[in-house]
Motif scaffolding. Structure first.
Motif, PDB file in Angstrom:
ATOM      1  N   HIS A 150       0.947  -1.030   0.042  1.00 48.97           N
ATOM      2  CA  HIS A 150      -0.124   0.076  -0.023  1.00 48.97           C
ATOM      3  C   HIS A 150       0.807   1.305   0.051  1.00 48.97           C
ATOM      4  CE1 HIS A 150       0.934  -0.661   4.443  1.00 48.97           C
ATOM      5  NE2 HIS A 150       1.005   0.458   4.382  1.00 48.97           N
ATOM      6  N   SER A 151       0.219   2.523  -0.350  1.00 49.63           N
ATOM      7  CA  SER A 151       1.025   3.629  -0.131  1.00 49.63           C
ATOM      8  C   SER A 151       0.057   4.659   0.745  1.00 49.63           C
ATOM      9  CB  SER A 151       1.070   4.403  -1.552  1.00 49.63           C
ATOM     10  OG  SER A 151      -0.102   4.421  -2.155  1.00 49.63           O
ATOM     11  N   VAL A 152       0.588   5.697   1.336  1.00 51.63           N
ATOM     12  CA  VAL A 152      -0.038   6.578   2.136  1.00 51.63           C
ATOM     13  C   VAL A 152       0.030   7.980   1.399  1.00 51.63           C
ATOM     14  CG1 VAL A 152      -0.401   7.466   4.495  1.00 51.63           C
ATOM     15  CG2 VAL A 152       0.337   5.140   3.974  1.00 51.63           C
ATOM     16  N   LYS A 153      -1.046   8.763   1.263  1.00 47.65           N
ATOM     17  CA  LYS A 153      -0.999   9.864   0.799  1.00 47.65           C
ATOM     18  C   LYS A 153      -1.509  10.960   1.947  1.00 47.65           C
ATOM     19  CE  LYS A 153      -1.882  13.063  -3.147  1.00 47.65           C
ATOM     20  NZ  LYS A 153      -2.316  12.752  -4.449  1.00 47.65           N
ATOM     21  N   ALA A 154      -0.976  12.307   1.824  1.00 46.68           N
ATOM     22  CA  ALA A 154      -1.471  13.315   2.728  1.00 46.68           C
ATOM     23  C   ALA A 154      -2.527  14.113   2.010  1.00 46.68           C
ATOM     24  CB  ALA A 154      -0.624  14.336   3.235  1.00 46.68           C
ATOM     25  N   VAL A 155      -3.858  14.258   2.177  1.00 51.03           N
ATOM     26  CA  VAL A 155      -4.782  14.863   1.281  1.00 51.03           C
ATOM     27  C   VAL A 155      -4.610  16.495   1.871  1.00 51.03           C
ATOM     28  CG1 VAL A 155      -7.188  15.526   1.000  1.00 51.03           C
ATOM     29  CG2 VAL A 155      -6.238  13.062   1.427  1.00 51.03           C
ATOM     30  N   VAL A 156      -4.106  16.641   2.979  1.00 52.74           N
ATOM     31  CA  VAL A 156      -3.813  18.149   3.683  1.00 52.74           C
ATOM     32  C   VAL A 156      -2.559  17.795   4.603  1.00 52.74           C
ATOM     33  CG1 VAL A 156      -6.190  19.017   3.534  1.00 52.74           C
ATOM     34  CG2 VAL A 156      -5.341  17.781   5.632  1.00 52.74           C
ATOM     35  N   ASP A 157      -2.039  18.764   4.901  1.00 52.61           N
ATOM     36  CA  ASP A 157      -0.887  18.669   6.086  1.00 52.61           C
ATOM     37  C   ASP A 157      -1.442  17.641   7.128  1.00 52.61           C
ATOM     38  OD1 ASP A 157       0.591  20.308   4.530  1.00 52.61           O
ATOM     39  OD2 ASP A 157       0.749  22.063   5.984  1.00 52.61           O
ATOM     40  N   SER A 158      -0.814  16.519   7.252  1.00 52.68           N
ATOM     41  CA  SER A 158      -1.283  15.444   8.245  1.00 52.68           C
ATOM     42  C   SER A 158       0.012  14.935   8.984  1.00 52.68           C
ATOM     43  CB  SER A 158      -1.741  14.289   7.442  1.00 52.68           C
ATOM     44  OG  SER A 158      -2.879  14.840   6.676  1.00 52.68           O
ATOM     45  N   VAL A 159      -0.432  14.393  10.185  1.00 53.24           N
ATOM     46  CA  VAL A 159       0.415  13.783  11.310  1.00 53.24           C
ATOM     47  C   VAL A 159      -0.365  12.584  11.794  1.00 53.24           C
ATOM     48  CG1 VAL A 159       1.753  13.703  13.438  1.00 53.24           C
ATOM     49  CG2 VAL A 159       1.507  15.830  11.919  1.00 53.24           C
ATOM     50  N   PHE A 160       0.245  11.090  11.701  1.00 55.94           N
ATOM     51  CA  PHE A 160      -0.512  10.266  12.222  1.00 55.94           C
ATOM     52  C   PHE A 160       0.434   9.169  13.060  1.00 55.94           C
ATOM     53  CE2 PHE A 160       0.997   9.254   7.947  1.00 55.94           C
ATOM     54  CZ  PHE A 160       1.667   7.798   7.956  1.00 55.94           C
ATOM     55  N   LEU A 161      -0.092   8.743  13.737  1.00 55.79           N
ATOM     56  CA  LEU A 161       0.724   7.449  14.913  1.00 55.79           C
ATOM     57  C   LEU A 161       0.290   6.060  14.186  1.00 55.79           C
ATOM     58  CD1 LEU A 161       2.232   6.776  17.412  1.00 55.79           C
ATOM     59  CD2 LEU A 161      -0.403   6.342  18.644  1.00 55.79           C
ATOM     60  N   LEU A 162       1.478   5.506  13.783  1.00 54.07           N
ATOM     61  CA  LEU A 162       1.721   4.328  13.040  1.00 54.07           C
ATOM     62  C   LEU A 162       1.798   3.389  14.214  1.00 54.07           C
ATOM     63  CD1 LEU A 162       1.575   2.278  10.831  1.00 54.07           C
ATOM     64  CD2 LEU A 162       3.988   2.828  10.451  1.00 54.07           C
ATOM     65  N   THR A 163       1.122   2.388  14.659  1.00 54.73           N
ATOM     66  CA  THR A 163       1.449   1.206  15.540  1.00 54.73           C
ATOM     67  C   THR A 163       1.755  -0.115  14.737  1.00 54.73           C
ATOM     68  OG1 THR A 163       0.072   2.373  17.366  1.00 54.73           O
ATOM     69  CG2 THR A 163       0.554   0.061  17.598  1.00 54.73           C
ATOM     70  N   ALA A 164       2.603  -0.672  14.722  1.00 47.51           N
ATOM     71  CA  ALA A 164       3.092  -1.896  14.244  1.00 47.51           C
ATOM     72  C   ALA A 164       3.744  -3.007  15.060  1.00 47.51           C
ATOM     73  CB  ALA A 164       3.961  -1.427  12.946  1.00 47.51           C
ATOM     74  N   VAL A 165       3.335  -4.463  14.700  1.00 51.83           N
ATOM     75  CA  VAL A 165       3.740  -5.326  15.344  1.00 51.83           C
ATOM     76  C   VAL A 165       4.777  -6.057  14.105  1.00 51.83           C
ATOM     77  CG1 VAL A 165       3.485  -7.633  16.134  1.00 51.83           C
ATOM     78  CG2 VAL A 165       1.810  -5.764  16.880  1.00 51.83           C
ATOM     79  N   THR A 166       6.178  -6.124  14.495  1.00 54.75           N
ATOM     80  CA  THR A 166       6.932  -6.408  13.589  1.00 54.75           C
ATOM     81  C   THR A 166       7.232  -7.983  13.507  1.00 54.75           C
ATOM     82  OG1 THR A 166       8.803  -6.214  14.955  1.00 54.75           O
ATOM     83  CG2 THR A 166       8.128  -4.089  13.362  1.00 54.75           C
ATOM     84  N   ASP A 167       6.804  -8.661  14.429  1.00 59.00           N
ATOM     85  CA  ASP A 167       7.078 -10.181  14.412  1.00 59.00           C
ATOM     86  C   ASP A 167       5.902 -10.650  15.150  1.00 59.00           C
ATOM     87  OD1 ASP A 167       8.232 -12.679  13.961  1.00 59.00           O
ATOM     88  OD2 ASP A 167       9.408 -12.496  15.715  1.00 59.00           O
ATOM     89  N   ILE A 168       5.139 -11.831  14.577  1.00 60.23           N
ATOM     90  CA  ILE A 168       4.272 -12.453  15.378  1.00 60.23           C
ATOM     91  C   ILE A 168       4.663 -13.919  15.771  1.00 60.23           C
ATOM     92  CG2 ILE A 168       1.820 -13.305  15.255  1.00 60.23           C
ATOM     93  CD1 ILE A 168       0.992 -10.749  13.776  1.00 60.23           C
TER      94      ILE A 168
END
Length: 106
Positions: A88-106
């Protein structure tokens, strides 16, 4: 402990002044858990990339679109969504900030 409101403003400002329109920092790491704050200036994009085994996005400011094979997820301030388990890709429609929470190994 981190002040999320302060991080939001810091990364919004950093993204708007960065030549590539992006700013990011890993703000919390605990074993396989990672939380990163990402700022994207309006129109900036994170190009297509693989998804981690599990992840979510919380928009702290602005509006973003996550675009993958299964479609587009549009998110605005305060919205939380699972990241699709596909490229996937991520695009900002307007100036944006987001918190990405990821689990790198299950």
């Amino acid at each position: 402990m981190r002040d999320v409101a302060a991080l939001t403003e810091e990364y919004a400002d950093a993204a708007s002044s960065a030549p590539h329109g992006r700013s990011a920092e890993l703000v919390l790491q605990d074993g396989p858990l990672r939380q990163s704050v990402l700022g994207l200036a309006e129109g900036a994009e994170l190009s297509e990339h693989d998804a981690p085994p599990a992840a979510s996005v919380l928009v702290l400011k602005g509006s973003i679109e996550i675009v993958g094979e299964s479609g587009t997820i549009a998110l605005e301030t305060g919205m939380l969504a699972a990241v699709p388990r596909e490229r996937h890709s991520v695009k900002a429609v307007v100036d944006s900030v987001f918190l990405l929470t990821a689990v790198t190994d299950i």
